[in-house]
Write a protein that holds these residues in place. Structure first.
Motif, PDB file in Angstrom:
ATOM      1  N   LEU A  69       0.698  -0.983  -0.391  1.00 55.16           N
ATOM      2  CA  LEU A  69       0.005   0.081   0.277  1.00 55.16           C
ATOM      3  C   LEU A  69       1.058   1.352  -0.159  1.00 55.16           C
ATOM      4  O   LEU A  69       0.629   2.311  -0.776  1.00 55.16           O
TER       5      LEU A  69
ATOM      6  N   ALA B 133       1.948   1.565  -3.548  1.00 54.37           N
ATOM      7  CA  ALA B 133       0.746   2.643  -4.029  1.00 54.37           C
ATOM      8  C   ALA B 133       1.097   3.640  -4.022  1.00 54.37           C
ATOM      9  O   ALA B 133       1.426   4.753  -5.252  1.00 54.37           O
ATOM     10  N   ARG B 134       0.790   4.151  -3.358  1.00 52.34           N
ATOM     11  CA  ARG B 134       0.614   4.772  -2.533  1.00 52.34           C
ATOM     12  C   ARG B 134       2.163   6.459  -3.484  1.00 52.34           C
ATOM     13  O   ARG B 134       1.251   7.813  -3.557  1.00 52.34           O
TER      14      ARG B 134
ATOM     15  N   ILE C 293      -5.937  -0.507  -1.215  1.00 53.80           N
ATOM     16  CA  ILE C 293      -5.791   1.114  -2.595  1.00 53.80           C
ATOM     17  C   ILE C 293      -6.797   1.765  -2.833  1.00 53.80           C
ATOM     18  O   ILE C 293      -6.423   3.084  -2.393  1.00 53.80           O
TER      19      ILE C 293
END
Length: 335
Positions: free
Chosen positions: A97, A100-101, A141
């Motif tokens: 996560l 992804a951020r 996400i």
């Protein structure tokens, strides 16, 4: 059969009568006419058959909420222990996560989540394991972002779970060749799907890849897959094509495809290019370690940009975004 490859240009001094390439940032006035076992010839764009010219010039429809009139970046998120470049780094859901951020923060338009490595020699992952790796990450996400999320899978059950978790795009590296049910899943979902060419499976694809004509063979394969998708109820404007650099190709095959990328605009679909950190870059640039191939990856990404490629799949999101921003400025586009 006759094939037509537009000769893309990006010079800001665009001559009167130049045609837009796929409604994007490139234009063309000439086309290379290609026939199997025949000579190649440059012809004026106005001499190309009307139906072919329509596919070469028509703007590509938005995909997953993203307009295709300027380049898009797909950030790679491998939640696998054995991917060739970043295997094991993002197996922990919190690490995935965070990655992804971080990619979204520096300009990734799409996050491509994959739970099965397709590097040469990789072993197949069971469906439940692949779902367990991908669906929770996609859901996490999605919980904090309305951005585009792609599921990188060959398996229809994994795709279904990903859609339920919030995926907005499908990415099938087998182009329905592994699991024929994927076509119906894509049709029922209403989501865009990327169809990639690969010769063989990850276990054997690099053993001895051979083609009669690598460029035209892959074009024909993708045309056939598009037709199959349309028969299943997936309209062409929801299809993305990927020539599959490195998937059952030698170094020479890869270079031939890259030099002639603009041919694939004739399929009338958006095009995805995935070359990030791949082995051929290491071979050409003497960079045996995948982590050292970022400069070469950007060089090839910029080449794809100059060929009108709409989606570029990358590991190094911030660096590639910066390169694309500078390329746009040099083309004379407003920031």
């Amino acid at each position: 059969m006759t094939y037509y490859r537009p000769i893309p240009q990006t010079d800001p001094h665009r001559p009167e009568g130049a045609l837009p390439l796929a409604g994007g940032w490139c234009w063309f006035t000439q086309v290379e006419r290609i026939e199997r076992d025949g000579p190649r010839a440059l012809i004026a764009a106005r001499d190309v058959p009307g139906d072919v010219l329509e596919r070469l010039t028509a703007p590509r429809a938005p995909l997953a909420g993203l307009a295709m009139d300027h380049p898009r970046l797909m950030g790679i998120l491998n939640v696998t222990p054995d991917s060739f470049s970043d295997g094991g780094l993002f197996m922990d859901p919190e690490a995935a996560l965070a990655q992804a951020r971080a990619m979204q923060a520096v300009g990734a338009d799409i996050i491509d989540v994959g739970g099965e490595s397709t590097r040469p020699g990789a072993l197949e992952v069971g469906v439940e394991d692949e779902i367990g790796r991908t669906a929770p990450v996609i859901a996490a996400i999605r919980a904090g972002s309305d951005g585009a999320i792609s599921i990188d899978t060959r398996k229809s059950m994994v795709a279904r779970s990903a859609i339920g978790a919030g995926a907005s795009m499908l990415n099938d590296v087998s182009a329905f060749s592994y699991d024929g049910r994927m076509a119906q899943v894509a049709a029922d979902s209403g989501l865009p799907i990327c169809l990639m060419h690969a010769q063989g499976t990850p276990q054997d694809m690099q053993d001895d890849p051979t083609y009669d004509d690598v460029l035209l063979d892959i074009y024909d394969f993708l045309a056939d897959r598009i037709a199959m998708a349309e028969r299943a109820g997936i309209p062409r404007d929801r299809i993305v094509v990927d020539p599959g650099i490195g998937f059952g190709k030698t170094l020479d095959h890869n270079l031939t495809l890259l030099r002639n990328l603009s041919l694939f605009h004739g399929l009338g679909c958006a095009i995805l290019l995935g070359v990030s950190r791949k082995r051929f870059i290491g071979t050409l640039a003497d960079a045996p370690e995948a982590r050292d191939r970022m400069p070469g990856s950007i060089a090839v990404a910029l080449h794809g940009l100059a060929q009108g490629i709409q989606i570029t799949r990358v590991h190094d999101t911030a660096e590639t975004r910066q390169a694309f921003q500078l390329a746009a400025a040099l083309r004379g586009e407003q920031p």
